[in-house]
Design a protein around this motif. Structure first.
Motif, short mmCIF file in Angstrom:
data_model
loop_
_atom_site.label_atom_id
_atom_site.label_comp_id
_atom_site.label_asym_id
_atom_site.label_seq_id
_atom_site.Cartn_x
_atom_site.Cartn_y
_atom_site.Cartn_z
N GLY A 1 0.81 -1.21 0.00
CA GLY A 1 0.00 0.00 0.00
C GLY A 1 0.84 1.26 0.00
O GLY A 1 0.54 2.23 -0.71
N GLU A 2 1.93 1.26 0.77
CA GLU A 2 2.82 2.43 0.81
C GLU A 2 3.52 2.62 -0.54
O GLU A 2 3.74 3.75 -0.98
N ARG A 3 3.84 1.51 -1.20
CA ARG A 3 4.52 1.62 -2.49
C ARG A 3 3.55 2.14 -3.56
O ARG A 3 3.94 2.92 -4.43
N GLU A 4 2.31 1.73 -3.50
CA GLU A 4 1.31 2.24 -4.44
C GLU A 4 1.08 3.73 -4.22
O GLU A 4 0.94 4.50 -5.18
N ALA A 5 1.05 4.14 -2.95
CA ALA A 5 0.89 5.57 -2.65
C ALA A 5 2.08 6.37 -3.17
O ALA A 5 1.93 7.49 -3.67
N LEU A 6 3.28 5.79 -3.05
CA LEU A 6 4.48 6.46 -3.56
C LEU A 6 4.39 6.62 -5.08
O LEU A 6 4.73 7.67 -5.62
N ASP A 7 3.92 5.57 -5.78
CA ASP A 7 3.78 5.65 -7.24
C ASP A 7 2.81 6.77 -7.63
O ASP A 7 3.04 7.49 -8.61
N ARG A 8 1.73 6.91 -6.86
CA ARG A 8 0.76 7.97 -7.18
C ARG A 8 1.38 9.36 -6.96
O ARG A 8 1.17 10.28 -7.77
N ARG A 9 2.15 9.50 -5.89
CA ARG A 9 2.80 10.79 -5.63
C ARG A 9 3.81 11.10 -6.72
O ARG A 9 3.95 12.26 -7.17
N MET A 10 4.55 10.10 -7.17
CA MET A 10 5.53 10.29 -8.25
C MET A 10 4.85 10.75 -9.53
O MET A 10 5.31 11.68 -10.20
N SER A 11 3.74 10.09 -9.88
CA SER A 11 3.04 10.46 -11.11
C SER A 11 2.48 11.87 -11.03
O SER A 11 2.53 12.63 -12.01
N ALA A 12 1.93 12.22 -9.86
CA ALA A 12 1.36 13.55 -9.70
C ALA A 12 2.43 14.63 -9.78
O ALA A 12 2.20 15.72 -10.31
N ALA A 13 3.61 14.35 -9.25
CA ALA A 13 4.67 15.36 -9.19
C ALA A 13 5.47 15.44 -10.49
O ALA A 13 5.85 16.54 -10.93
N PHE A 14 5.75 14.29 -11.12
CA PHE A 14 6.68 14.28 -12.25
C PHE A 14 6.06 13.79 -13.56
O PHE A 14 6.74 13.80 -14.59
N GLY A 15 4.82 13.32 -13.51
CA GLY A 15 4.22 12.77 -14.71
C GLY A 15 4.96 11.52 -15.15
O GLY A 15 5.27 10.64 -14.34
N SER A 16 5.26 11.45 -16.44
CA SER A 16 5.94 10.27 -16.98
C SER A 16 7.46 10.43 -17.01
O SER A 16 8.16 9.54 -17.50
N LYS A 17 7.98 11.55 -16.50
CA LYS A 17 9.42 11.80 -16.55
C LYS A 17 9.99 12.17 -15.18
O LYS A 17 10.41 13.31 -14.95
N PRO A 18 10.00 11.21 -14.25
CA PRO A 18 10.60 11.50 -12.94
C PRO A 18 12.12 11.53 -13.06
O PRO A 18 12.69 11.01 -14.03
N PRO A 19 12.81 12.13 -12.13
CA PRO A 19 14.29 12.07 -12.14
C PRO A 19 14.76 10.62 -12.08
O PRO A 19 14.11 9.78 -11.44
N ARG A 20 15.83 10.33 -12.76
CA ARG A 20 16.35 8.96 -12.78
C ARG A 20 16.73 8.54 -11.36
O ARG A 20 17.52 9.20 -10.69
N HIS A 21 16.20 7.42 -10.90
CA HIS A 21 16.44 6.96 -9.54
C HIS A 21 16.33 5.44 -9.49
O HIS A 21 15.97 4.79 -10.47
N THR A 22 16.61 4.87 -8.33
CA THR A 22 16.51 3.43 -8.14
C THR A 22 16.02 3.17 -6.72
O THR A 22 15.79 4.10 -5.95
N ALA A 23 15.84 1.89 -6.40
CA ALA A 23 15.40 1.48 -5.06
C ALA A 23 16.41 0.52 -4.48
O ALA A 23 17.14 -0.18 -5.20
N LEU A 24 16.44 0.43 -3.17
CA LEU A 24 17.39 -0.47 -2.50
C LEU A 24 17.25 -1.90 -3.00
O LEU A 24 18.25 -2.58 -3.24
N SER A 25 16.01 -2.37 -3.14
CA SER A 25 15.80 -3.77 -3.52
C SER A 25 16.25 -4.06 -4.95
O SER A 25 16.36 -5.23 -5.33
#
Length: 433
Positions: free
Chosen positions: A69-93
């Motif tokens: 649920g937290e990861r889905e919420a993060l995806d929604r925040r990313m889309s709202a803030a950056f659209g389809s072009k977020p800054p290049r990033h990665t995750a620990l996993s």
């Protein structure tokens, strides 16, 4: 009996040495892991505490820190803030080449439609020192980071991570474990500088946080303005400059160890947006990051020897004549300045300042420089400046200071400066030259 006692003492001594070596290897992580049960080492808190060490120490969260649920919420925040072009990033996993799961883990082969067991994905068998430092330094409710892999000027590999620290403040982690230790001497440490629109700033790397002395953690210095504001190319953005000491251990005549450029880390347009990315990852507003202010470059004096002047002979000959090397007399002291060196010379009864900036690059705008004399708060352009191969001959030896600018930014901020002309030429005047 004497022979027997000798063998017994030797045996006990050898046994003691063997035990000490074994303990050292176990503590360093190179043994058979027999002490783990007693010391209770835990790479993450997904493992239950055991042994004395487990009760006395705290382990960090593993690479998977968010629920579905937290990861889905993060995806929604990313889309709202950056659209389809977020800054290049990665995750620990996603950094699986840096860690290994416990044998028999169910984390790998479960389908995406199965609710993941966080503990299964966080029980680790081993990690690299860099990844372990990330686990321990990152905010416990963030998995997002920005990772850069840089190849240095001598082929060395440098890894840099930008992330949110445990207190919610941006941090940077430097991994120098892959540098060539045959060229660089880690025992002498490393230096870090920021080259940005405000000039050149020194940033303290501090002490390494791993046993091998190759992983460094620092506070993020803040926003670094571009060297050329309207340009997003690599030669315009700010840079982090990493320096090291080679094994030759060259010292100038003032006894100062000389550093060499190990790697340049460009602050790309993606990295410029890291603070916005971190705010989205944390899900809360963050304090506005400060803009890094320029720090006046510490000008250092050095003694002039043949070693410092031999590379100037061809350039001086091109500007003063083929026999200039026989007629020129150097001041016994020179000065290291930002992006160059300053020498004082006398030839045929005339004094010149020599500004040695090394090879110039058109892409950086350093292939052509101009020099301004600053006297009484007023600026005037120094005329009749000659140059050859990045060496500039300045017809100036007065008491005022000089500011160096790129020709493409003649009215912009100084690229370098120097003010100690009185001290530079004093020995030549005293000697009657």
């Amino acid at each position: 009996m004497a022979i027997f006692n000798l063998f017994r003492r030797s045996y006990l001594l050898l046994q003691g040495v063997a035990i000490m070596v074994w303990l050292g290897l176990e503590l360093a992580g190179y043994g058979f892991g027999l002490l783990d049960g007693v010391l209770g080492r835990r790479l993450t808190n997904a493992e239950a505490p055991r042994g004395i060490g487990g009760l006395l120490s705290r382990a960090p969260p593993g690479p998977v820190r968010l629920t579905r649920g937290e990861r889905e919420a993060l995806d929604r925040r990313m889309s709202a803030a950056f659209g389809s072009k977020p800054p290049r990033h990665t995750a620990l996993s996603e950094l699986r080449w840096m860690y290994e799961l416990k044998s028999g883990s169910l984390c790998d082969w479960r389908g995406s439609n199965v609710a993941s067991d966080t503990a299964e994905c966080n029980r680790l068998m081993r990690t690299t020192p860099f990844f372990q430092a990330l686990l321990e330094a990152m905010h416990p409710k963030t998995e997002t980071l920005m990772l850069e892999e840089i190849t240095g000027h001598k082929g060395d590999k440098v890894r840099i991570a930008f992330f949110l620290g445990t207190d919610g403040r941006p941090r940077i982690l430097f991994d120098l474990s892959r540098i060539n230790t045959g060229k660089w001497d880690p025992a002498k440490g490393f230096k870090l500088k920021a080259y940005h629109g405000g000039g050149l700033s020194e940033i303290a790397l501090g002490e390494p946080i791993d046993r091998d002395g190759r992983v460094f953690r620092i506070d993020d210095p803040g926003r670094l303005t571009r060297r050329r504001a309207e340009c997003a190319q690599a030669h315009c953005t700010a840079m982090l400059l990493l320096y090291g000491y080679d094994y030759q251990g060259y010292r100038n005549t003032e006894g100062q160890l000389s550093t060499s450029n190990l790697a340049d880390i460009p602050v790309t347009p993606d990295l410029e947006r890291r603070f916005d990315l971190f705010a989205i990852a944390l899900g809360t507003a963050m304090p506005t990051p400060t803009t890094v202010a320029p720090v006046p470059y510490k000008i250092e004096r050095f003694g002039v020897t043949r070693f410092e002047t031999v590379h100037l002979e061809r350039e001086l000959a091109a500007m003063l004549g083929v026999d200039a090397g026989k007629r020129v007399l150097y001041s016994p002291y020179g000065y290291d300045v930002a992006f160059g060196r300053v020498f004082g010379i006398a030839i045929d009864g005339t004094h010149y300042a020599v500004w040695d900036g090394g090879p110039g690059y058109a892409s950086l705008g350093t292939d052509r420089l101009v020099f301004d004399v600053i006297a009484g708060g007023k600026r005037r352009r120094l005329e009749n400046v000659r140059s050859a191969g990045g060496v500039y001959l300045l017809p100036y030896s007065g008491p005022a200071g000089i500011e160096v600018r790129k020709f493409i930014e003649q009215n912009g901020k100084p690229w370098s400066s120097f003010e100690s002309f009185t001290e530079l030429f004093a020995p030549l005047r005293k000697a009657g030259h």
